[in-house]
Scaffold this active site. Sequence first.
Site, PDB file in Angstrom:
ATOM      1  N   SER A  60       0.831  -1.203   0.000  1.00  0.00           N
ATOM      2  CA  SER A  60       0.000   0.000   0.000  1.00  0.00           C
ATOM      3  C   SER A  60       0.869   1.258   0.000  1.00  0.00           C
ATOM      4  O   SER A  60       1.646   1.486  -0.930  1.00  0.00           O
ATOM      5  CB  SER A  60      -0.974  -0.058   1.173  1.00  0.00           C
ATOM      6  N   ASP A  63      -9.843  -3.857  -4.870  1.00  0.00           N
ATOM      7  CA  ASP A  63      -9.005  -2.839  -4.250  1.00  0.00           C
ATOM      8  C   ASP A  63      -9.220  -1.516  -4.969  1.00  0.00           C
ATOM      9  O   ASP A  63      -9.134  -1.455  -6.201  1.00  0.00           O
ATOM     10  CB  ASP A  63      -7.539  -3.263  -4.351  1.00  0.00           C
ATOM     11  N   HIS A  65      -7.432  -5.485  -1.085  1.00  0.00           N
ATOM     12  CA  HIS A  65      -6.378  -4.656  -0.508  1.00  0.00           C
ATOM     13  C   HIS A  65      -6.014  -5.201   0.878  1.00  0.00           C
ATOM     14  O   HIS A  65      -6.878  -5.569   1.661  1.00  0.00           O
ATOM     15  CB  HIS A  65      -6.871  -3.215  -0.375  1.00  0.00           C
TER      16      HIS A  65
END
Length: 323
Positions: free
Chosen positions: A159, A254, A284
């Site tokens: 991320s 995501d 995610h």
Amino acid sequence: MKTIDPEMMAAIKEHKELQQADGGVPDTLVENRRQQNRLAPHWSDGAPAVAKVLDRTIRFNGEETDIRIYQPHAAKPDAVILFLHGGGWARGTISTGDWACHTFAAETNLTVVSLAYSLAPEAPFPAAINDIRAAMDWSAEHGAELGFNGRRVFLTGTSAGGNLSLAAALARRDHGEFMPIGCGLLFGVFGDNLETDSYNAYGPGQYGLSYARMKQYFEWYVPEGVSSREPLISPLYADLSGLPATFVGIAEFDVLRDDSFLLAGKLAATATPLTVRYYEGLAHGYAMFAKGVPAARRALSDTAAFFRDVASGGCNAEHELQR
């Protein structure tokens, strides 16, 4: 794939239940960080075995910084993996990347160093990038003491950690500093467009990360007077030439999915050796939830295989941009 992996969905649900049992989602960022630390051991329990896990405090840029060192069995001195946790540049800790770090160390026999970089909004852009650059220099100076070649560094993260891995590589290139030998970018944020197809599909946050949270993260991370299209904030606007071998891991469910597809397309137009993996059914944060999601564990093994290949002198490009 039109439906999320049921084990991925179960892990997301379990995490929400753990939050509720811990008093619910905290109202403040500071309490949110503390809750993440409290819940992290649940998700790291049973991670692949390594020889040692050492917590240390190092000093650079005039500040003390925490690191966690994962030393594998039969450690190889070839290189080191510098891991950067996720959390929107504002949340996350070295504990939240525990399963991924155990996996990378166990499956590559390379030492992994997880860095507690500076967090926004207290320390906005470019503080974290400067921390990572300094950590690479620290690695070069002290790696031999820990049994690895500290000038052969992989940058990898999830991320926001994926964003920072790429941004730090670009910053080092621009400053003429020694470069990482490879980058592992897992479900990263690479641009400031919050109206992509994947944001529109998953923005409500039904699978975790939401539009609202990403908007808040950008507000915390980007200082007043700085554009969110600054290339080291949104690398989709950067010159991407001169980068080392790169792995891009993309989760289907995501909001950041399309960021990674766009980045992979731009990297494919350069000379960068590129490996792209698209994980149907995963959401995610799959690296954090790998404990309960076999498909996520396989995805992390793909990244470890990339590190092994590059460390041994290979850098096979595998362009897999189809959806």
